[in-house]
Motif scaffolding. Structure first.
Motif, short mmCIF file in Angstrom:
data_model
loop_
_atom_site.label_atom_id
_atom_site.label_comp_id
_atom_site.label_asym_id
_atom_site.label_seq_id
_atom_site.Cartn_x
_atom_site.Cartn_y
_atom_site.Cartn_z
N MET A 1 -20.70 38.57 -28.55
CA MET A 1 -19.48 39.19 -29.10
C MET A 1 -18.56 38.09 -29.65
O MET A 1 -18.55 36.98 -29.14
CB MET A 1 -18.75 39.94 -27.99
CG MET A 1 -19.54 41.09 -27.40
SD MET A 1 -19.92 42.38 -28.59
CE MET A 1 -21.12 43.28 -27.63
N PRO A 2 -17.79 38.43 -30.66
CA PRO A 2 -16.93 37.41 -31.28
C PRO A 2 -15.79 36.97 -30.36
O PRO A 2 -15.30 37.75 -29.55
CB PRO A 2 -16.38 38.12 -32.52
CG PRO A 2 -16.53 39.56 -32.24
CD PRO A 2 -17.70 39.72 -31.32
N ILE A 3 -15.41 35.72 -30.49
CA ILE A 3 -14.29 35.16 -29.73
C ILE A 3 -13.19 34.78 -30.70
O ILE A 3 -13.44 34.08 -31.69
CB ILE A 3 -14.75 33.93 -28.91
CG1 ILE A 3 -15.75 34.37 -27.84
CG2 ILE A 3 -13.55 33.23 -28.26
CD1 ILE A 3 -16.52 33.24 -27.22
N TRP A 11 -13.73 39.51 -27.85
CA TRP A 11 -13.55 40.92 -28.19
C TRP A 11 -14.70 41.73 -27.60
O TRP A 11 -15.80 41.24 -27.50
CB TRP A 11 -13.54 41.11 -29.71
CG TRP A 11 -12.46 40.37 -30.44
CD1 TRP A 11 -11.51 39.56 -29.90
CD2 TRP A 11 -12.24 40.36 -31.85
NE1 TRP A 11 -10.71 39.04 -30.89
CE2 TRP A 11 -11.14 39.52 -32.09
CE3 TRP A 11 -12.89 40.98 -32.93
CZ2 TRP A 11 -10.66 39.28 -33.38
CZ3 TRP A 11 -12.40 40.75 -34.21
CH2 TRP A 11 -11.29 39.91 -34.43
N THR A 12 -14.40 42.98 -27.26
CA THR A 12 -15.48 43.85 -26.80
C THR A 12 -16.16 44.46 -28.03
O THR A 12 -15.65 44.36 -29.15
CB THR A 12 -14.95 45.00 -25.93
OG1 THR A 12 -14.11 45.83 -26.73
CG2 THR A 12 -14.15 44.47 -24.74
N SER A 14 -16.49 47.63 -28.82
CA SER A 14 -15.70 48.68 -29.46
C SER A 14 -14.47 48.11 -30.18
O SER A 14 -14.10 48.60 -31.25
CB SER A 14 -15.29 49.76 -28.45
OG SER A 14 -14.54 49.18 -27.42
N GLN A 15 -13.86 47.08 -29.64
CA GLN A 15 -12.74 46.45 -30.33
C GLN A 15 -13.20 45.86 -31.66
O GLN A 15 -12.51 45.95 -32.67
CB GLN A 15 -12.15 45.33 -29.47
CG GLN A 15 -11.26 45.82 -28.35
CD GLN A 15 -10.92 44.72 -27.37
OE1 GLN A 15 -11.64 43.74 -27.24
NE2 GLN A 15 -9.79 44.87 -26.68
N THR A 16 -14.39 45.25 -31.65
CA THR A 16 -14.91 44.65 -32.88
C THR A 16 -15.21 45.71 -33.93
O THR A 16 -14.87 45.56 -35.09
CB THR A 16 -16.18 43.83 -32.57
OG1 THR A 16 -15.93 42.98 -31.47
CG2 THR A 16 -16.61 43.01 -33.78
N VAL A 17 -15.86 46.81 -33.51
CA VAL A 17 -16.19 47.87 -34.45
C VAL A 17 -14.92 48.46 -35.06
O VAL A 17 -14.85 48.73 -36.25
CB VAL A 17 -17.06 48.96 -33.78
CG1 VAL A 17 -17.20 50.18 -34.65
CG2 VAL A 17 -18.43 48.38 -33.44
N LYS A 18 -13.88 48.61 -34.23
CA LYS A 18 -12.62 49.18 -34.73
C LYS A 18 -11.97 48.32 -35.80
O LYS A 18 -11.34 48.83 -36.71
CB LYS A 18 -11.64 49.34 -33.56
CG LYS A 18 -11.67 50.74 -32.97
CD LYS A 18 -10.59 50.88 -31.90
CE LYS A 18 -11.18 51.50 -30.64
NZ LYS A 18 -10.41 51.17 -29.45
N PRO A 84 -21.29 43.23 -34.17
CA PRO A 84 -20.48 42.50 -33.20
C PRO A 84 -21.26 41.47 -32.40
O PRO A 84 -20.69 40.51 -31.90
CB PRO A 84 -19.93 43.60 -32.28
CG PRO A 84 -19.96 44.83 -33.11
CD PRO A 84 -21.18 44.69 -33.98
N PHE A 85 -22.60 41.65 -32.28
CA PHE A 85 -23.39 40.74 -31.46
C PHE A 85 -23.59 39.37 -32.09
O PHE A 85 -23.83 38.39 -31.40
CB PHE A 85 -24.75 41.37 -31.13
CG PHE A 85 -24.63 42.56 -30.22
CD1 PHE A 85 -24.42 42.40 -28.86
CD2 PHE A 85 -24.68 43.84 -30.74
CE1 PHE A 85 -24.28 43.49 -28.03
CE2 PHE A 85 -24.55 44.95 -29.91
CZ PHE A 85 -24.34 44.77 -28.55
#
Ligand code: ZN
Length: 97
Positions: A1-3, A11-12, A14-18, A84-85
């Motif tokens: 996940m991105p930092i 970021w989680t 779902s936060q990334t997708v949003k 996100p991965f």
């Protein structure tokens, strides 16, 4: 996940997708950019998915244009889910090279 490169928080999914089109940190609200290496991975992944999945399926099942469009859409959804991965962030816009 991105930092986040500004506050260092991860970021989680779902936060990334949003925020996938804006890339704004949900913790510190700072605008983030996709790093150059991450963009390369994104382009390679999309070409890979299109060539490896869509083309052989198309030849095997001889899709109608509507079915091909549908599978194209499914691939876009899969890519957004996987994004996100391997997304990595940068504080500044990085050139490709
Ligand atoms: Zn942040």
């Amino acid at each position: 996940m991105p930092i986040c490169q500004n506050c260092g928080k991860q970021w989680t999914w779902s936060q990334t997708v949003k925020t996938i089109f804006k890339l704004k940190c949900p913790y510190c609200s700072k605008k983030q950019y996709e790093s150059a290496s991450s963009r390369w991975k994104g382009s390679i992944l999309s070409v890979f998915l299109l060539l490896i999945i869509l083309l052989p399926l198309n030849i095997l099942f001889n899709f109608s244009p509507a079915a091909a469009l549908f599978f194209g859409f499914v691939i876009v959804v899969i890519m957004l889910a996987l994004y996100p991965f391997f997304l990595t962030l940068s504080n500044e816009k990085e050139p490709y090279w």
